[in-house]
Design an enzyme around this catalytic site. Structure first.
Site, PDB file in Angstrom:
ATOM      1  N   LYS A   1     -96.855  43.225  87.119  1.00 58.15           N
ATOM      2  CA  LYS A   1     -97.007  42.152  86.133  1.00 58.15           C
ATOM      3  C   LYS A   1     -96.067  40.993  86.406  1.00 58.15           C
ATOM      4  O   LYS A   1     -96.240  39.903  85.862  1.00 58.15           O
ATOM      5  CB  LYS A   1     -96.783  42.696  84.721  1.00 58.15           C
TER       6      LYS A   1
ATOM      7  N   LYS B   1     -96.710  46.876  95.506  1.00 55.77           N
ATOM      8  CA  LYS B   1     -97.266  47.515  94.320  1.00 55.77           C
ATOM      9  C   LYS B   1     -97.804  46.463  93.349  1.00 55.77           C
ATOM     10  O   LYS B   1     -97.208  45.390  93.197  1.00 55.77           O
ATOM     11  CB  LYS B   1     -96.178  48.355  93.642  1.00 55.77           C
TER      12      LYS B   1
ATOM     13  N   LYS C   1     -83.059  46.555  92.021  1.00 55.83           N
ATOM     14  CA  LYS C   1     -83.124  45.659  90.868  1.00 55.83           C
ATOM     15  C   LYS C   1     -81.915  44.727  90.790  1.00 55.83           C
ATOM     16  O   LYS C   1     -82.043  43.572  90.384  1.00 55.83           O
ATOM     17  CB  LYS C   1     -83.244  46.470  89.571  1.00 55.83           C
TER      18      LYS C   1
END
Length: 344
Positions: free
Chosen positions: A209, A206, A122
């Protein structure tokens, strides 16, 4: 580091959390929400949390947290979680999470947290500009679980490392404070098909959104036409459907679509392949669209109905927070006494 070999034999208390980031999709449903409802049906003591404290480790649009928290709570209920049987609550409404996280920050070791791969993923190349909260995120996860002495946590493969850290922290706390068995070592629950749903446009990634292409995912709010169109345009290859699971190797997009069909129809991948062996995607995709629409339509209708009543969602969250505090506060009283804080 401890392993995750099951060691707990008492009654199961299940904890899981979902970040309030909005735009829930099929991957969230099959990977988490549907499994939550199944765990409730199995009779487990379940707490399902909207983890808004975790959400602020990365920038959040001002004013978005409340509405997104309601979206997650509505999705829990639309998927079949009954707030009368399970506890649905916002993380920030229960102070035990933050208090126990600080104590665990003083129990955990830098080397343990530095090994967590999700921070590296991240933060990327700009790790020095990332928030400290993003770095200590897994420690807060441990507090989320152990504030309720949860014994089991439904996890995907990408969260197993964090659960191992929770076990390490629990074990070290018990040892350092001379309280053997005080915290259980939470065990992972990796349940059947649908645990990892991939993008409709790239079977190696994966479903997310954050993907710029809406065609990469099926949103819980999508209508039947949108679902059918996305499945029709999903990436595949030129070969027919194989007859065995081994035949899916090297065909990630096909494996993903077969997995979705299996999860939504309640079949195994083997039985799906037996049904469609040798057929092309001109036959398979319409069948998959039909199964998907049939399964999701009542959930989507209920989801929209719940979102239209924000006050009703808020009542559920307030009641859930009160019930969660009733479970966590006795644990925290014992933690304070065990650590030796004044007045405990």
């Amino acid at each position: 580091m401890t392993d995750t070999t099951p060691t707990y034999s008492g009654p199961m208390r299940v904890f899981s959390g979902v970040q309030p980031t909005g735009n829930l999709h099929l991957g969230n449903y099959l990977g988490a929400l549907k499994k939550f409802a199944d765990l409730q049906k199995a009779g487990h003591d379940c707490l399902f949390c909207v983890v808004d404290l975790h959400a602020i480790t990365l920038p959040v649009e001002k004013g978005a947290l409340v509405s997104q928290t309601r979206q997650i709570a509505a999705a829990f209920m639309a998927a079949g979680v009954d707030p009368a049987k399970s506890v649905i609550f916002p993380q920030s409404a229960v102070l035990a999470h933050a208090e126990l996280a600080w104590i665990f920050n003083c129990v955990a070791r830098m080397g343990w947290v530095e090994r967590m791969t999700q921070f590296k993923d991240k933060a990327g190349k700009d790790a020095e500009r990332a928030s400290v909260g993003l770095f200590t995120y897994p420690v807060l996860q441990a507090a989320d679980i152990l504030a309720y002495k949860a014994t089991h946590v439904p996890v995907g493969e990408d969260q197993k490392q964090h659960l191992e850290l929770s076990r390490d922290i629990a074990e070290r706390f018990n040892r350092e404070y001379g309280a053997p068995g005080f915290f259980p070592l939470p065990e992972p629950m990796i349940q059947g098909p649908g645990a990892r749903i991939m993008s409709l446009k790239d079977g190696t990634k994966k479903m997310s959104k954050s993907d710029p292409s809406d065609l990469s995912r099926i949103n819980l709010i999508d209508d039947a036409d949108a679902i059918a169109n996305k499945i029709k345009r999903a990436k595949t290859d030129a070969e027919p459907i194989p007859g065995t699971v081994e035949g899916l190797e090297g065909r990630p997009e096909v494996a993903n679509l077969v997995g979705i069909y299996a999860a939504l129809s309640g079949q195994t991948a083997t039985s799906v392949l037996a049904e469609f062996e040798g057929k092309g995607f001109g036959a398979f995709k319409p069948a998959l669209a039909e199964v998907t629409v049939a399964h999701l339509a009542p959930i989507t209708a209920r989801y929209r109905e719940l979102l239209a009543d924000p006050e009703g969602i808020d009542r559920v969250l307030a009641d859930g927070a009160e019930r969660a505090r009733a479970v966590s506060e006795p644990v925290m009283q014992d933690v304070r006494r065990t650590v030796g804080f004044w007045g405990a």
